[in-house]
Motif scaffolding. Structure first.
Motif, PDB file in Angstrom:
ATOM      1  N   GLU A   5      66.856  33.929  40.302  1.00 59.10           N
ATOM      2  CA  GLU A   5      67.054  32.492  40.488  1.00 59.10           C
ATOM      3  C   GLU A   5      66.652  31.777  39.199  1.00 59.10           C
ATOM      4  O   GLU A   5      65.881  32.296  38.393  1.00 59.10           O
ATOM      5  CB  GLU A   5      66.193  31.985  41.649  1.00 59.10           C
ATOM      6  CG  GLU A   5      66.638  32.491  42.997  1.00 59.10           C
ATOM      7  CD  GLU A   5      68.006  31.967  43.409  1.00 59.10           C
ATOM      8  OE1 GLU A   5      68.294  30.778  43.168  1.00 59.10           O
ATOM      9  OE2 GLU A   5      68.790  32.750  43.958  1.00 59.10           O
ATOM     10  N   GLU A   7      65.578  27.731  38.016  1.00 60.04           N
ATOM     11  CA  GLU A   7      65.357  26.349  38.421  1.00 60.04           C
ATOM     12  C   GLU A   7      65.719  25.427  37.271  1.00 60.04           C
ATOM     13  O   GLU A   7      65.126  25.496  36.194  1.00 60.04           O
ATOM     14  CB  GLU A   7      63.899  26.142  38.842  1.00 60.04           C
ATOM     15  CG  GLU A   7      63.666  24.780  39.438  1.00 60.04           C
ATOM     16  CD  GLU A   7      62.296  24.655  40.072  1.00 60.04           C
ATOM     17  OE1 GLU A   7      61.793  23.521  40.089  1.00 60.04           O
ATOM     18  OE2 GLU A   7      61.745  25.664  40.536  1.00 60.04           O
ATOM     19  N   GLU A   8      66.706  24.572  37.523  1.00 60.88           N
ATOM     20  CA  GLU A   8      67.175  23.648  36.495  1.00 60.88           C
ATOM     21  C   GLU A   8      66.132  22.548  36.287  1.00 60.88           C
ATOM     22  O   GLU A   8      65.739  21.871  37.238  1.00 60.88           O
ATOM     23  CB  GLU A   8      68.518  23.047  36.922  1.00 60.88           C
ATOM     24  CG  GLU A   8      69.154  22.195  35.867  1.00 60.88           C
ATOM     25  CD  GLU A   8      70.550  21.735  36.255  1.00 60.88           C
ATOM     26  OE1 GLU A   8      71.402  21.703  35.375  1.00 60.88           O
ATOM     27  OE2 GLU A   8      70.779  21.421  37.443  1.00 60.88           O
ATOM     28  N   GLY A  36      70.671  16.998  36.570  1.00 68.39           N
ATOM     29  CA  GLY A  36      71.755  17.889  36.958  1.00 68.39           C
ATOM     30  C   GLY A  36      73.133  17.437  36.511  1.00 68.39           C
ATOM     31  O   GLY A  36      74.128  18.038  36.892  1.00 68.39           O
ATOM     32  N   ALA A  62      73.453  25.184  35.177  1.00 66.12           N
ATOM     33  CA  ALA A  62      73.649  25.493  36.600  1.00 66.12           C
ATOM     34  C   ALA A  62      75.141  25.693  36.893  1.00 66.12           C
ATOM     35  O   ALA A  62      75.515  26.597  37.651  1.00 66.12           O
ATOM     36  CB  ALA A  62      73.067  24.381  37.467  1.00 66.12           C
ATOM     37  N   ARG A  65      76.234  29.044  35.672  1.00 68.92           N
ATOM     38  CA  ARG A  65      75.827  30.079  36.632  1.00 68.92           C
ATOM     39  C   ARG A  65      76.809  30.145  37.801  1.00 68.92           C
ATOM     40  O   ARG A  65      77.142  31.222  38.274  1.00 68.92           O
ATOM     41  CB  ARG A  65      74.404  29.825  37.136  1.00 68.92           C
ATOM     42  CG  ARG A  65      73.329  30.195  36.109  1.00 68.92           C
ATOM     43  CD  ARG A  65      71.927  29.904  36.639  1.00 68.92           C
ATOM     44  NE  ARG A  65      71.720  30.390  37.985  1.00 68.92           N
ATOM     45  CZ  ARG A  65      71.129  31.545  38.300  1.00 68.92           C
ATOM     46  NH1 ARG A  65      70.695  32.351  37.361  1.00 68.92           N
ATOM     47  NH2 ARG A  65      70.970  31.891  39.565  1.00 68.92           N
ATOM     48  N   GLU A  66      77.292  28.982  38.265  1.00 66.99           N
ATOM     49  CA  GLU A  66      78.265  28.948  39.360  1.00 66.99           C
ATOM     50  C   GLU A  66      79.580  29.610  38.939  1.00 66.99           C
ATOM     51  O   GLU A  66      80.204  30.326  39.734  1.00 66.99           O
ATOM     52  CB  GLU A  66      78.532  27.504  39.792  1.00 66.99           C
ATOM     53  CG  GLU A  66      77.383  26.876  40.539  1.00 66.99           C
ATOM     54  CD  GLU A  66      77.596  25.397  40.817  1.00 66.99           C
ATOM     55  OE1 GLU A  66      78.749  24.906  40.703  1.00 66.99           O
ATOM     56  OE2 GLU A  66      76.608  24.724  41.146  1.00 66.99           O
ATOM     57  N   ARG A  90      68.500  32.382  33.305  1.00 67.48           N
ATOM     58  CA  ARG A  90      69.207  31.438  32.429  1.00 67.48           C
ATOM     59  C   ARG A  90      70.128  32.244  31.509  1.00 67.48           C
ATOM     60  O   ARG A  90      69.672  33.021  30.684  1.00 67.48           O
ATOM     61  CB  ARG A  90      68.226  30.620  31.592  1.00 67.48           C
ATOM     62  CG  ARG A  90      68.921  29.634  30.652  1.00 67.48           C
ATOM     63  CD  ARG A  90      67.929  28.722  29.944  1.00 67.48           C
ATOM     64  NE  ARG A  90      66.873  29.404  29.245  1.00 67.48           N
ATOM     65  CZ  ARG A  90      66.974  29.925  28.015  1.00 67.48           C
ATOM     66  NH1 ARG A  90      68.105  29.869  27.349  1.00 67.48           N
ATOM     67  NH2 ARG A  90      65.934  30.516  27.461  1.00 67.48           N
TER      68      ARG A  90
END
Length: 118
Positions: A5, A7-8, A36, A62, A65-66, A90
């Motif tokens: 995971e 965290e942004e 974001g 983020a 990553r998607e 990251r």
């Protein structure tokens, strides 16, 4: 492959170099993110002018990553991702080719100069 995971942070900057395929981020750009959302895109190579450069042009980490997750789910022919050693999850290098027999469907991004802002 288990991806850690990530965290942004509330705000950060990074440099992205897009080097293959047909993508709005072909070239080298600095991207600023707050809450974001991309708030600033600067072309470091001087190849593009406003209004080409806008918050719609940039991608957050983020969102990158998607894109990787979607490529994995869709069974991309090539999916290579390297993650930061000091910040697992990251991405720092992304290569995606959805169909090796198709032209210009590749995405190659190198992410560097990441700086979370406090």
């Amino acid at each position: 492959m288990d991806v850690p995971e990530w965290e942004e942070p509330a705000a950060y900057r990074f440099v992205i170099d897009g080097s293959c395929g047909e993508t709005p981020l072909s070239g080298t750009f600095e991207i600023a993110v707050e809450g974001g959302e991309v708030v600033e895109v600067t072309d470091l190579g001087g190849e593009h002018e406003a209004p080409y450069l806008s918050s719609q042009t940039g991608l957050t980490i983020a969102e990158l990553r998607e894109i990787v997750d979607e490529a994995r789910d869709e069974g991309a022919d090539v999916l290579e991702v390297e993650y930061a050693e000091d910040d697992p999850g990251r991405p720092v290098d992304i290569v995606i080719d959805y169909d090796e027999n198709a032209l210009d469907d590749e995405m190659c991004y190198r992410i560097s100069d990441y700086v979370p802002e406090v």
